[in-house]
Design an enzyme around this catalytic site. Structure first.
Site, PDB file in Angstrom:
ATOM      1  N   ARG A 121     -82.632  -9.249  52.148  1.00 23.44           N
ATOM      2  CA  ARG A 121     -83.576  -9.629  53.195  1.00 23.44           C
ATOM      3  C   ARG A 121     -84.047 -11.057  52.946  1.00 23.44           C
ATOM      4  O   ARG A 121     -85.131 -11.314  52.434  1.00 23.44           O
ATOM      5  CB  ARG A 121     -84.726  -8.632  53.257  1.00 23.44           C
ATOM      6  CG  ARG A 121     -84.274  -7.328  53.904  1.00 23.44           C
ATOM      7  CD  ARG A 121     -85.402  -6.425  54.327  1.00 23.44           C
ATOM      8  NE  ARG A 121     -84.945  -5.449  55.303  1.00 23.44           N
ATOM      9  CZ  ARG A 121     -85.681  -4.461  55.769  1.00 23.44           C
ATOM     10  NH1 ARG A 121     -86.924  -4.310  55.362  1.00 23.44           N
ATOM     11  NH2 ARG A 121     -85.184  -3.621  56.656  1.00 23.44           N
ATOM     12  N   ASP A 129     -78.788  -7.943  59.422  1.00 23.59           N
ATOM     13  CA  ASP A 129     -79.540  -6.839  58.828  1.00 23.59           C
ATOM     14  C   ASP A 129     -79.459  -5.579  59.688  1.00 23.59           C
ATOM     15  O   ASP A 129     -80.216  -5.418  60.653  1.00 23.59           O
ATOM     16  CB  ASP A 129     -80.990  -7.280  58.629  1.00 23.59           C
ATOM     17  CG  ASP A 129     -81.845  -6.244  57.920  1.00 23.59           C
ATOM     18  OD1 ASP A 129     -81.328  -5.146  57.623  1.00 23.59           O
ATOM     19  OD2 ASP A 129     -83.026  -6.523  57.671  1.00 23.59           O
ATOM     20  N   SER A 132     -82.773  -3.293  59.870  1.00 21.33           N
ATOM     21  CA  SER A 132     -83.809  -3.710  60.810  1.00 21.33           C
ATOM     22  C   SER A 132     -83.413  -3.418  62.250  1.00 21.33           C
ATOM     23  O   SER A 132     -84.213  -2.906  63.037  1.00 21.33           O
ATOM     24  CB  SER A 132     -84.107  -5.206  60.636  1.00 21.33           C
ATOM     25  OG  SER A 132     -84.737  -5.453  59.406  1.00 21.33           O
ATOM     26  N   TYR A 229     -89.523  -4.429  50.932  1.00 20.46           N
ATOM     27  CA  TYR A 229     -89.597  -2.978  51.067  1.00 20.46           C
ATOM     28  C   TYR A 229     -90.837  -2.452  50.367  1.00 20.46           C
ATOM     29  O   TYR A 229     -91.367  -3.070  49.458  1.00 20.46           O
ATOM     30  CB  TYR A 229     -88.361  -2.313  50.445  1.00 20.46           C
ATOM     31  CG  TYR A 229     -87.067  -2.615  51.141  1.00 20.46           C
ATOM     32  CD1 TYR A 229     -86.678  -1.894  52.258  1.00 20.46           C
ATOM     33  CD2 TYR A 229     -86.228  -3.620  50.677  1.00 20.46           C
ATOM     34  CE1 TYR A 229     -85.476  -2.167  52.900  1.00 20.46           C
ATOM     35  CE2 TYR A 229     -85.023  -3.899  51.314  1.00 20.46           C
ATOM     36  CZ  TYR A 229     -84.657  -3.169  52.420  1.00 20.46           C
ATOM     37  OH  TYR A 229     -83.477  -3.435  53.058  1.00 20.46           O
TER      38      TYR A 229
END
Length: 373
Positions: A121, A129, A132, A229
Site C-alpha cells: 500500500r 490494489d 481496495s 491495516y
C-alpha cells in the site's frame, strides 16, 4: 507475449479477470489475448464482446497453450494449467495463507505466482490494489444486503399517518469497506455511527456525517498495523472497547462488521451476549465471515436468525456485484502489468519493491518472505 484469461472455477465466483476494455489495452501494448469461452458470462460479458475487442475465444486447453501470463480472479488449481510452460506468471488473488498447498503446487510446476493481495500500500501502487477496489463495493453491497433483510425503512419519513423513525446503523471497522458502508447507509437515510481501533479514522468518520464511537483514555493503543491495516488490539483496549460497544450496540438496528487482519483470523467484535441485547428485527452483516467472522454465531454462506436478530454471512461479497467488481479488478491487473511493461522486450519486468512483495514462487521454490517467516 500471450496472456490467457480463464473462466473461474471456484464455487460461486462470478467475476472475470479481464474485460473487453482491458483486452484492448493489452493488445495496444503488443500482447496477444486468449479468453476461455464463457469466462465473462456471469459478469454480463458475452464471448462476442471479447472477440470484438481483439481476443481469441477458445476452450481452456487452447487458451493455456503457450501462455506467458495467466490472469485469474482466484488462483487456478496448478493441475488445471496443463500447457502452461514453467516460468509463466500466474497473476491473481492467490490467498497465500489459506491455500499454501496451492502455492507449493505453483512452485513445483515452475510457475512464477504473483499474489495481487500482497500489493504494497504505497502511492504508486494504489491503482493496482485489488483489496481496495473490491472492498469498496463490498461495503456498498453490505448495506444493500442489510436493507434487504431489514423489515423497516432506512430514512425518517414524515407522513400524514405519522412519522417513521430513521434506522440506526453502526459500522465496525473503518477501512475502505467501512467507509463505503458509512457513505451508503447515510445516502439511504440511516442515522450512522462507526468505530475503529485506529484513532486516525475518527476524522474520516466525521467527514462522512457519521458519529464516531471511540474508546477514550486508553493511552498508547492506536491499533495501527503496517501498511495502513489495522493491527491486533491489546487486552486493555479489547476490554474497554467491549464495554463501549455493548452499551451502543443494544440501541442499533443495523450493524456491519468489516475488521480483518492480514494473515490472521478475523478479530471477534460481537459476542453472542451482544447479539442477544439487540432488538428483534435487527440485522448484522459480517463481511469477515470467511476469515472466521467478527460476529459470534455468523455462518459463512448463510443468513441465520439468533434471538430474532438476522446475522448475514454471505460468501464472496464482491462477486455479488460481478460486472462492476470485474471491471475494477481487471483494471487493477492492467495497471499493474502495464506499469512494468518493457517496450523493447515486449513483456513486463518487475522492480524489487513491488516484485519482492507480491512474488510467491520462482524457479521451483517458494520465495516470499511472508510465507517463509
Amino acid at each position: 507475449m500471450k496472456i490467457a484469461v480463464l473462466k473461474e472455477q471456484a464455487d460461486g465466483e462470478r467475476r472475470v479477470a479481464a474485460t473487453p476494455e482491458t483486452v484492448k489495452k493489452f493488445i495496444a501494448l503488443g500482447a496477444t489475448l486468449a479468453v476461455e469461452a464463457g469466462a465473462g458470462e456471469t459478469a454480463s460479458i458475452a464471448d462476442a464482446a471479447y472477440a470484438d475487442a481483439g481476443a481469441s475465444v477458445a476452450d481452456r486447453a487452447a487458451v493455456l497453450a503457450g501462455a506467458d501470463i495467466v490472469l485469474g480472479v482466484q488462483g487456478p488449481d496448478p493441475e488445471s494449467l496443463a500447457g502452461v510452460a514453467p516460468g509463466a506468471w500466474i497473476v491473481a488473488s492467490l490467498n497465500p495463507f489459506g491455500e499454501r498447498a496451492r502455492v507449493d503446487g505453483y512452485a513445483a510446476a515452475g510457475y512464477e505466482a504473483l499474489a495481487m493481495e500482497f500489493m504494497p500500500r504505497i502511492t504508486r501502487a494504489q491503482s493496482m490494489d485489488i483489496l481496495s477496489s473490491q472492498s469498496n463495493l463490498s461495503g456498498y453491497k453490505a448495506v444493500l444486503d442489510a436493507a434487504a433483510e431489514y423489515g423497516r425503512a432506512f430514512p425518517m419519513m414524515m407522513t400524514a399517518a405519522g412519522t417513521v423513525s430513521a434506522a440506526k446503523a453502526f459500522v465496525m471497522g473503518v477501512g475502505v469497506a467501512g467507509l463505503q458502508a458509512i457513505a451508503t447507509a447515510r445516502r439511504l437515510g440511516a442515522q450512522v455511527s462507526a468505530t475503529d481501533v485506529r484513532s486516525a479514522t475518527k476524522e474520516q468518520i466525521q467527514s462522512l456525517g457519521a458519529k464516531p464511537i471511540f474508546v477514550e483514555n486508553v493511552a498508547g493503543i492506536e491499533g495501527e498495523g503496517s501498511g495502513g491495516y489495522a493491527g491486533e488490539m491489546s487486552p486493555e483496549y479489547q476490554k474497554a472497547q467491549a464495554e463501549l460497544v455493548t452499551a451502543h450496540i443494544a440501541k442499533q438496528d443495523i450493524v456491519i462488521t468489516t475488521a480483518l487482519i492480514p494473515g490472521r483470523p478475523a478479530p471477534r467484535l460481537i459476542s453472542a451476549a451482544q447479539v442477544a441485547s439487540m432488538r428483534p428485527g435487527s440485522v448484522i452483516v459480517d463481511l469477515a465471515v470467511e476469515q472466521g467472522g467478527n460476529v459470534e454465531g455468523a455462518v459463512a454462506g448463510e443468513v441465520v436468525m439468533v434471538n430474532g436478530v438476522k446475522i448475514v454471512g454471505h460468501r464472496n461479497v464482491p462477486s455479488r456485484l460481478a460486472a462492476d467488481t470485474s471491471a475494477l479488478f481487471s483494471r487493477n491487473l492492467f495497471n499493474f502489468l502495464s506499469a512494468f511493461w518493457d517496450k523493447e522486450t515486449g513483456k513486463p519486468v518487475l522492480d524489487a519493491e513491488i516484485g519482492d512483495a507480491i512474488r510467491l514462487t520462482k524457479d521451483g521454490k517458494v520465495v516470499n518472505a511472508r510465507l517463509l517467516a
